[in-house]
Write an enzyme that holds these catalytic residues in place. Structure first.
Site, PDB file in Angstrom:
ATOM      1  NE  ARG A   1      -4.409  -0.652  13.286  1.00  0.00           N
ATOM      2  CZ  ARG A   1      -4.448   0.566  12.786  1.00  0.00           C
ATOM      3  NH1 ARG A   1      -4.127   1.595  13.553  1.00  0.00           N
ATOM      4  NH2 ARG A   1      -4.789   0.782  11.530  1.00  0.00           N
TER       5      ARG A   1
ATOM      6  CE  LYS B   1     -11.278  12.849  -2.665  1.00  0.00           C
ATOM      7  NZ  LYS B   1     -10.586  13.825  -1.808  1.00  0.00           N
TER       8      LYS B   1
ATOM      9  N   GLY C   1      -8.989  -0.188   5.183  1.00  0.00           N
ATOM     10  CA  GLY C   1     -10.014  -0.319   6.220  1.00  0.00           C
ATOM     11  C   GLY C   1     -11.294  -1.006   5.786  1.00  0.00           C
TER      12      GLY C   1
ATOM     13  N   GLY D   1      -2.437   2.703   4.549  1.00  0.00           N
ATOM     14  CA  GLY D   1      -1.569   3.668   3.863  1.00  0.00           C
ATOM     15  C   GLY D   1      -0.217   3.078   3.521  1.00  0.00           C
TER      16      GLY D   1
END
Length: 401
Positions: free
Chosen positions: A36, A208, A358, A381
């Protein structure tokens, strides 16, 4: 792109506030993975090469109590950044006050300064007050007052409304721009969703359905096919009346899965065979089954026929967006589906291939195919929120051209 970019700003002699995403793993005072930090270098270098004074803000981890602070200091990040830039980086161990203001006033053109972890502001006098992550208006105003212009290069936090991104940007009065990394993310994800070359295939994995309902729903109108993998596939199995044994299922989402299946028609592609195990363990007994899964067995990866089926769907694709693993990727014996899909994406030389999240990112890096893909998103996200078609506050706050 209708947003201001770093190249649109006057930089010579300016105090350039920059929101970067340096939320990196640190162990024993050393940065473990500097990807990053490396990703932000082009924008930082552009600013200092053009005579700007780069004042960097980033969060690191979550600070919920005073005891969290020492282990989440940005000092190791400043040291790593200094090595990567091959020049000194001034680290200021506070987030506000005279020490920070004096350090900024003492900067020369081309200097780099890193402010302490912005999340330190979430705890004041021992209380969890969330000044940073709650976008406290006074904090955003204060930070904005420290500079002349603002560059947001932290796509990883663009789906959050924090004082260090939205708060600063809204107080900069038309002087908030996107950095190169942010610009790249907006371009690739935006084009993929709004103006894709077809066929456009989305691959969605993970545990999920509830995490991805919005994405699936939005992409049904955009994509030609949506490949489903990971634990969420078995909630769709349950919705279709297929026996799932002890596999992961969200019982309260079965009706939602039914609605999606009705709406999707043949757009949604589910596994046709699965690697099942008798317990949730890398050393469990396993077998490959098609169709119904017996009681006492749980599906932990897609099977060989499914891998072939998914490759057949992908082989003619011109745009592919992948977010989420095909199985329990952290266990080597159930990582094959994810790794095979990653490997196959690396062979699609005539397609725009975008990976986010990820596990998917880890898979392509582990395989060494990252450089064969068009774009690896730096924000799991944030990229999901983008794929849902929702506005990202961090991007919305950047000034229009």
């Amino acid at each position: 792109m209708a947003k201001l970019t770093v190249e649109d700003l006057p930089l010579e002699g300016k105090k350039v506030l920059m929101r970067v995403d340096f939320n990196v793993p640190i162990k024993d005072g050393v940065v473990g993975d500097d990807n990053r930090i490396v990703a932000a270098l082009p924008t930082i270098k552009y600013v200092i090469d053009h005579g700007g004074r780069a004042i960097l803000f980033s969060h690191l981890g979550r600070v919920k109590k005073e005891e969290d602070k020492p282990g989440l200091s940005m000092r190791p990040v400043a040291e790593r950044l200094s090595n990567l830039l091959n020049k000194p980086v001034t680290f200021v161990p506070v987030t506000e006050g005279k020490q920070l203001e004096d350090a900024i006033d003492n900067m020369n053109n081309g200097d780099v300064l890193l402010v302490q972890n912005t999340r330190y502001e979430d705890v004041k006098d021992g209380e969890y007050v969330k000044r940073e992550s709650g976008n406290d208006p006074e904090l955003g105003k204060y930070w904005a007052s420290l500079g002349d212009v603002f560059v947001n290069d932290a796509f990883g936090t663009a789906h959050r409304k924090h004082a260090s991104n939205v708060g600063i940007a809204t107080n900069m009065e038309g002087k908030a721009a996107a950095g190169y990394l942010m610009e790249k993310e907006i371009k690739f994800l935006g084009d993929a969703v709004d103006n894709p070359q077809r066929p456009f295939v989305a691959i969605l994995g993970g545990a999920k359905v509830s995490d991805k309902i919005g994405v699936i729903d939005h992409l049904l109108d955009k994509a030609d096919k949506i490949i489903i993998g990971g634990g969420m596939a078995y909630t769709f199995y349950a919705a279709k009346g297929i026996k799932i044994g002890n596999s992961l299922v969200e019982k309260d989402k079965i009706d939602v899965a039914k609605d999606i299946l009705d709406k999707a028609g043949d757009k949604l592609v589910l596994p046709i065979d699965n690697v099942v195990a008798d317990k949730f363990n890398n050393d469990a007994d396993t077998k490959v089954v098609e169709g119904d899964i017996d009681d006492g067995w749980m599906a932990l990866d897609i099977g060989p026929k499914t891998i072939k089926q998914y490759e057949d769907v992908l082989k003619d694709a011109k745009t592919v967006v992948w977010n989420g693993p095909m199985g329990v990727f952290e266990m080597p014996n159930f990582a094959k589906g994810t790794l095979e899909i990653g490997k196959f994406l690396g062979t699609l030389t005539d397609a725009t291939t975008i990976v986010g999240g990820g596990d998917s990112t880890a898979a392509v890096k582990q395989l060494g195919v990252a450089d064969k893909l068009t774009h690896i998103s730096t924000g799991g996200g944030a990229s999901l929120t983008y794929l849902e078609g929702k506005e990202l506050p961090g991007i919305a706050a950047i000034s229009e051209k």
